[in-house]
Design a protein around this motif. Structure first.
Motif, PDB file in Angstrom:
ATOM      1  N   ASP A  42       0.823  -1.204   0.000  1.00 19.23           N
ATOM      2  CA  ASP A  42       0.000   0.000   0.000  1.00 19.23           C
ATOM      3  C   ASP A  42       0.859   1.256   0.000  1.00 19.23           C
ATOM      4  OD1 ASP A  42      -2.178  -1.640   0.010  1.00 19.23           O
ATOM      5  OD2 ASP A  42      -2.895  -1.077   2.002  1.00 19.23           O
ATOM      6  N   GLU A  43       1.977   1.217   0.717  1.00 17.42           N
ATOM      7  CA  GLU A  43       2.854   2.388   0.773  1.00 17.42           C
ATOM      8  C   GLU A  43       3.418   2.712  -0.612  1.00 17.42           C
ATOM      9  OE1 GLU A  43       7.024   3.756   2.869  1.00 17.42           O
ATOM     10  OE2 GLU A  43       5.832   2.181   3.826  1.00 17.42           O
ATOM     11  N   VAL A  44       3.858   1.698  -1.333  1.00 13.73           N
ATOM     12  CA  VAL A  44       4.382   1.894  -2.690  1.00 13.73           C
ATOM     13  C   VAL A  44       3.275   2.429  -3.592  1.00 13.73           C
ATOM     14  CG1 VAL A  44       5.281   0.707  -4.731  1.00 13.73           C
ATOM     15  CG2 VAL A  44       6.213   0.180  -2.468  1.00 13.73           C
ATOM     16  N   LEU A  45       2.086   1.885  -3.460  1.00 18.32           N
ATOM     17  CA  LEU A  45       0.966   2.330  -4.284  1.00 18.32           C
ATOM     18  C   LEU A  45       0.604   3.785  -4.000  1.00 18.32           C
ATOM     19  CD1 LEU A  45      -1.318  -0.825  -4.265  1.00 18.32           C
ATOM     20  CD2 LEU A  45       0.022   0.066  -6.169  1.00 18.32           C
ATOM     21  N   ARG A  46       0.674   4.199  -2.732  1.00 17.24           N
ATOM     22  CA  ARG A  46       0.371   5.601  -2.403  1.00 17.24           C
ATOM     23  C   ARG A  46       1.386   6.547  -3.042  1.00 17.24           C
ATOM     24  NH1 ARG A  46      -1.049   3.080   2.485  1.00 17.24           N
ATOM     25  NH2 ARG A  46      -3.265   3.271   2.886  1.00 17.24           N
ATOM     26  N   VAL A  47       2.657   6.159  -3.022  1.00 24.09           N
ATOM     27  CA  VAL A  47       3.691   6.985  -3.656  1.00 24.09           C
ATOM     28  C   VAL A  47       3.445   7.053  -5.161  1.00 24.09           C
ATOM     29  CG1 VAL A  47       6.154   7.131  -4.196  1.00 24.09           C
ATOM     30  CG2 VAL A  47       5.417   6.577  -1.860  1.00 24.09           C
ATOM     31  N   GLU A  48       3.192   5.903  -5.771  1.00 27.63           N
ATOM     32  CA  GLU A  48       2.909   5.876  -7.212  1.00 27.63           C
ATOM     33  C   GLU A  48       1.685   6.719  -7.534  1.00 27.63           C
ATOM     34  OE1 GLU A  48       2.593   1.882  -8.675  1.00 27.63           O
ATOM     35  OE2 GLU A  48       4.763   1.647  -8.757  1.00 27.63           O
ATOM     36  N   LEU A  49       0.675   6.652  -6.681  1.00 30.16           N
ATOM     37  CA  LEU A  49      -0.556   7.407  -6.893  1.00 30.16           C
ATOM     38  C   LEU A  49      -0.267   8.901  -6.961  1.00 30.16           C
ATOM     39  CD1 LEU A  49      -3.632   7.265  -7.158  1.00 30.16           C
ATOM     40  CD2 LEU A  49      -3.762   7.312  -4.664  1.00 30.16           C
ATOM     41  N   GLU A  50       0.555   9.396  -6.057  1.00 34.81           N
ATOM     42  CA  GLU A  50       0.902  10.814  -6.076  1.00 34.81           C
ATOM     43  C   GLU A  50       1.698  11.175  -7.326  1.00 34.81           C
ATOM     44  OE1 GLU A  50      -0.357  13.243  -4.221  1.00 34.81           O
ATOM     45  OE2 GLU A  50      -1.550  11.574  -3.463  1.00 34.81           O
ATOM     46  N   VAL A  51       2.617  10.300  -7.729  1.00 35.29           N
ATOM     47  CA  VAL A  51       3.401  10.545  -8.947  1.00 35.29           C
ATOM     48  C   VAL A  51       2.476  10.588 -10.160  1.00 35.29           C
ATOM     49  CG1 VAL A  51       5.131   9.549 -10.505  1.00 35.29           C
ATOM     50  CG2 VAL A  51       5.542   9.583  -8.031  1.00 35.29           C
ATOM     51  N   PHE A  52       1.571   9.633 -10.265  1.00 33.91           N
ATOM     52  CA  PHE A  52       0.644   9.585 -11.400  1.00 33.91           C
ATOM     53  C   PHE A  52      -0.289  10.785 -11.406  1.00 33.91           C
ATOM     54  CE2 PHE A  52       1.051   4.697 -11.327  1.00 33.91           C
ATOM     55  CZ  PHE A  52       2.223   4.768 -12.071  1.00 33.91           C
ATOM     56  N   ARG A  53      -0.752  11.209 -10.232  1.00 38.82           N
ATOM     57  CA  ARG A  53      -1.615  12.398 -10.170  1.00 38.82           C
ATOM     58  C   ARG A  53      -0.859  13.635 -10.647  1.00 38.82           C
ATOM     59  NH1 ARG A  53      -4.453  11.157  -4.349  1.00 38.82           N
ATOM     60  NH2 ARG A  53      -6.192   9.916  -5.155  1.00 38.82           N
ATOM     61  N   SER A  54       0.405  13.736 -10.256  1.00 42.15           N
ATOM     62  CA  SER A  54       1.235  14.867 -10.686  1.00 42.15           C
ATOM     63  C   SER A  54       1.435  14.834 -12.206  1.00 42.15           C
ATOM     64  CB  SER A  54       2.582  14.825  -9.975  1.00 42.15           C
ATOM     65  OG  SER A  54       3.417  15.844 -10.433  1.00 42.15           O
ATOM     66  N   GLU A  55       1.740  13.655 -12.742  1.00 41.39           N
ATOM     67  CA  GLU A  55       1.906  13.510 -14.195  1.00 41.39           C
ATOM     68  C   GLU A  55       0.607  13.868 -14.917  1.00 41.39           C
ATOM     69  OE1 GLU A  55       3.399   9.638 -15.288  1.00 41.39           O
ATOM     70  OE2 GLU A  55       5.112   9.824 -13.946  1.00 41.39           O
ATOM     71  N   HIS A  56      -0.526  13.467 -14.351  1.00 42.75           N
ATOM     72  CA  HIS A  56      -1.834  13.748 -14.936  1.00 42.75           C
ATOM     73  C   HIS A  56      -2.061  15.262 -15.007  1.00 42.75           C
ATOM     74  CE1 HIS A  56      -6.299  13.827 -15.116  1.00 42.75           C
ATOM     75  NE2 HIS A  56      -6.141  12.725 -15.817  1.00 42.75           N
ATOM     76  N   ARG A  57      -1.731  15.971 -13.908  1.00 44.79           N
ATOM     77  CA  ARG A  57      -1.869  17.439 -13.889  1.00 44.79           C
ATOM     78  C   ARG A  57      -0.940  18.080 -14.916  1.00 44.79           C
ATOM     79  NH1 ARG A  57      -2.169  16.446  -8.319  1.00 44.79           N
ATOM     80  NH2 ARG A  57       0.068  16.818  -8.101  1.00 44.79           N
ATOM     81  N   ASP A  58       0.294  17.562 -15.006  1.00 46.90           N
ATOM     82  CA  ASP A  58       1.253  18.110 -15.972  1.00 46.90           C
ATOM     83  C   ASP A  58       0.760  17.932 -17.404  1.00 46.90           C
ATOM     84  OD1 ASP A  58       2.883  18.789 -13.858  1.00 46.90           O
ATOM     85  OD2 ASP A  58       4.310  17.143 -14.164  1.00 46.90           O
ATOM     86  N   LEU A  59       0.203  16.762 -17.700  1.00 53.31           N
ATOM     87  CA  LEU A  59      -0.339  16.529 -19.038  1.00 53.31           C
ATOM     88  C   LEU A  59      -1.500  17.473 -19.316  1.00 53.31           C
ATOM     89  CD1 LEU A  59      -0.257  12.638 -19.351  1.00 53.31           C
ATOM     90  CD2 LEU A  59       0.960  14.269 -20.786  1.00 53.31           C
ATOM     91  N   ASP A  60      -2.334  17.689 -18.319  1.00 57.54           N
ATOM     92  CA  ASP A  60      -3.467  18.608 -18.470  1.00 57.54           C
ATOM     93  C   ASP A  60      -2.969  20.006 -18.821  1.00 57.54           C
ATOM     94  OD1 ASP A  60      -6.272  18.823 -18.446  1.00 57.54           O
ATOM     95  OD2 ASP A  60      -6.229  19.744 -16.465  1.00 57.54           O
ATOM     96  N   SER A  61      -1.932  20.452 -18.131  1.00 59.22           N
ATOM     97  CA  SER A  61      -1.354  21.771 -18.409  1.00 59.22           C
ATOM     98  C   SER A  61      -0.745  21.827 -19.805  1.00 59.22           C
ATOM     99  CB  SER A  61      -0.278  22.108 -17.374  1.00 59.22           C
ATOM    100  OG  SER A  61      -0.837  22.205 -16.094  1.00 59.22           O
ATOM    101  N   ILE A  80      -5.409   2.012  -8.783  1.00 56.75           N
ATOM    102  CA  ILE A  80      -4.687   2.100  -7.510  1.00 56.75           C
ATOM    103  C   ILE A  80      -5.634   2.558  -6.399  1.00 56.75           C
ATOM    104  CG2 ILE A  80      -2.876   3.337  -6.245  1.00 56.75           C
ATOM    105  CD1 ILE A  80      -1.249   3.328  -8.878  1.00 56.75           C
ATOM    106  N   GLU A  81      -6.464   3.547  -6.690  1.00 63.58           N
ATOM    107  CA  GLU A  81      -7.425   4.023  -5.690  1.00 63.58           C
ATOM    108  C   GLU A  81      -8.371   2.901  -5.276  1.00 63.58           C
ATOM    109  OE1 GLU A  81      -7.708   8.787  -6.710  1.00 63.58           O
ATOM    110  OE2 GLU A  81      -9.085   7.421  -7.711  1.00 63.58           O
TER     111      GLU A  81
END
Length: 74
Positions: free
Chosen positions: A12-31, A64-65
């Motif tokens: 779960d800890e690894v998944l939470r870190v990945e989740l934050e990375v993916f959310r950040s990448e998602h925001r960057d792509l949106d921008s 992941i969520e």
């Protein structure tokens, strides 16, 4: 190994870190998509490619969520 079994094997800890990375990448792509769309001569092929990447990230985030959120039986 497919994405589903890859998620099942991670802590779960690894998944939470990945989740934050993916959310950040998602925001960057949106921008990036917004910036390209605002250009007078936008590259529609690149925009489509970025939107496809963004959708794939959204799917990974959702998987992941789902894994991190316990099922609640009402």
């Amino acid at each position: 190994m497919n994405a589903q079994s890859d998620i099942a094997m991670k802590t779960d800890e690894v998944l939470r870190v990945e989740l934050e990375v993916f959310r950040s990448e998602h925001r960057d792509l949106d921008s990036a998509i917004a910036a390209l769309a605002e250009k007078a001569v936008s590259d529609q092929l690149t925009i489509r490619r970025l939107k496809k990447q963004k959708l794939a990230l959204k799917d990974r985030i959702a998987r992941i969520e789902d894994r991190l959120t316990p099922d609640i039986i009402a």
